[in-house]
Design a protein around this motif. Structure first.
Motif, PDB file in Angstrom:
ATOM      1  N   MET A  42     -28.231  23.187  23.146  1.00  9.24           N
ATOM      2  CA  MET A  42     -27.726  21.949  23.693  1.00  9.24           C
ATOM      3  C   MET A  42     -28.383  20.769  22.978  1.00  9.24           C
ATOM      4  SD  MET A  42     -25.545  21.306  25.989  1.00  9.24           S
ATOM      5  CE  MET A  42     -25.172  20.910  27.651  1.00  9.24           C
ATOM      6  N   THR A  48     -29.080  16.473  22.671  1.00  4.06           N
ATOM      7  CA  THR A  48     -29.246  15.294  23.503  1.00  4.06           C
ATOM      8  C   THR A  48     -28.898  14.075  22.672  1.00  4.06           C
ATOM      9  OG1 THR A  48     -31.026  16.376  24.734  1.00  4.06           O
ATOM     10  CG2 THR A  48     -30.873  13.988  24.910  1.00  4.06           C
ATOM     11  N   GLU A  73     -19.832  24.692  22.020  1.00  2.00           N
ATOM     12  CA  GLU A  73     -20.278  23.981  23.221  1.00  2.00           C
ATOM     13  C   GLU A  73     -20.773  22.574  22.873  1.00  2.00           C
ATOM     14  OE1 GLU A  73     -24.055  24.478  26.058  1.00  2.00           O
ATOM     15  OE2 GLU A  73     -22.679  26.191  26.138  1.00  2.00           O
ATOM     16  N   GLU A  74     -21.471  22.434  21.745  1.00  2.00           N
ATOM     17  CA  GLU A  74     -21.957  21.128  21.300  1.00  2.00           C
ATOM     18  C   GLU A  74     -20.800  20.226  20.901  1.00  2.00           C
ATOM     19  OE1 GLU A  74     -26.303  22.490  19.526  1.00  2.00           O
ATOM     20  OE2 GLU A  74     -24.519  22.678  18.245  1.00  2.00           O
ATOM     21  N   GLU A  75     -19.790  20.793  20.238  1.00  2.00           N
ATOM     22  CA  GLU A  75     -18.604  20.015  19.889  1.00  2.00           C
ATOM     23  C   GLU A  75     -17.915  19.489  21.142  1.00  2.00           C
ATOM     24  OE1 GLU A  75     -15.922  22.156  17.359  1.00  2.00           O
ATOM     25  OE2 GLU A  75     -17.404  22.363  15.759  1.00  2.00           O
ATOM     26  N   LYS A  76     -17.784  20.337  22.144  1.00  2.00           N
ATOM     27  CA  LYS A  76     -17.158  19.919  23.405  1.00  2.00           C
ATOM     28  C   LYS A  76     -17.978  18.827  24.078  1.00  2.00           C
ATOM     29  CE  LYS A  76     -14.709  24.207  24.369  1.00  2.00           C
ATOM     30  NZ  LYS A  76     -14.585  25.361  25.266  1.00  2.00           N
ATOM     31  N   GLN A  77     -19.293  18.941  24.010  1.00  2.00           N
ATOM     32  CA  GLN A  77     -20.179  17.929  24.603  1.00  2.00           C
ATOM     33  C   GLN A  77     -19.975  16.577  23.906  1.00  2.00           C
ATOM     34  OE1 GLN A  77     -24.341  18.860  24.155  1.00  2.00           O
ATOM     35  NE2 GLN A  77     -25.014  16.967  25.127  1.00  2.00           N
ATOM     36  N   ILE A  78     -19.914  16.590  22.585  1.00  2.00           N
ATOM     37  CA  ILE A  78     -19.736  15.348  21.833  1.00  2.00           C
ATOM     38  C   ILE A  78     -18.350  14.769  22.086  1.00  2.00           C
ATOM     39  CG2 ILE A  78     -19.439  14.450  19.477  1.00  2.00           C
ATOM     40  CD1 ILE A  78     -21.912  16.105  18.737  1.00  2.00           C
ATOM     41  N   ALA A 125     -16.502  15.102  24.764  1.00  2.00           N
ATOM     42  CA  ALA A 125     -16.515  14.545  26.123  1.00  2.00           C
ATOM     43  C   ALA A 125     -17.254  13.205  26.145  1.00  2.00           C
ATOM     44  CB  ALA A 125     -17.155  15.526  27.090  1.00  2.00           C
ATOM     45  N   PHE A 126     -18.360  13.111  25.411  1.00  2.00           N
ATOM     46  CA  PHE A 126     -19.113  11.862  25.339  1.00  2.00           C
ATOM     47  C   PHE A 126     -18.242  10.760  24.740  1.00  2.00           C
ATOM     48  CE2 PHE A 126     -21.790   8.740  23.348  1.00  2.00           C
ATOM     49  CZ  PHE A 126     -22.790   8.520  24.291  1.00  2.00           C
TER      50      PHE A 126
END
Length: 98
Positions: A1, A3, A80-85, A87-88
């Motif tokens: 993950m 930050t 998962e990191e791509e999805k996090q970015i 969404a951000f």
């Protein structure tokens, strides 16, 4: 993950209306743990092109760079990191300033 510690966002101008929808360029400063292969003492940021067209929005592309030298880092983020970015970006694209 990962930050995200800081970010900036700018709307990309398309004066001729060649591309459908709006494009935004993000610069996301990342905090990466020392044991991660992406880690750099100088720090790492990700440059993201994000597209918004009506109700549809998505990340078009991203590039990882070493902070300071701006050297391109030839790595892919995990899904998962791509999805996090993504969404951000979806949450913050409207914060651009003219």
């Amino acid at each position: 993950m990962i930050t995200i510690t800081e970010f900036s966002v700018d709307k990309i101008r398309d004066p001729f209306g060649i591309v459908a929808g709006d494009r935004y360029e993000f610069r996301l400063e990342l905090d990466i743990e020392e044991d991660d292969e992406l880690y750099s003492e100088s720090g790492v940021y990700v440059r993201v092109i994000f597209r918004v067209d009506g109700e549809e929005s998505r990340m078009v592309k991203y590039e990882l760079h070493e902070r300071g030298s701006d050297r391109y880092l030839d790595f892919d983020l995990e899904e998962e990191e791509e999805k996090q970015i993504e969404a951000f970006c979806r949450e913050h694209y409207s914060e651009w300033e003219e």
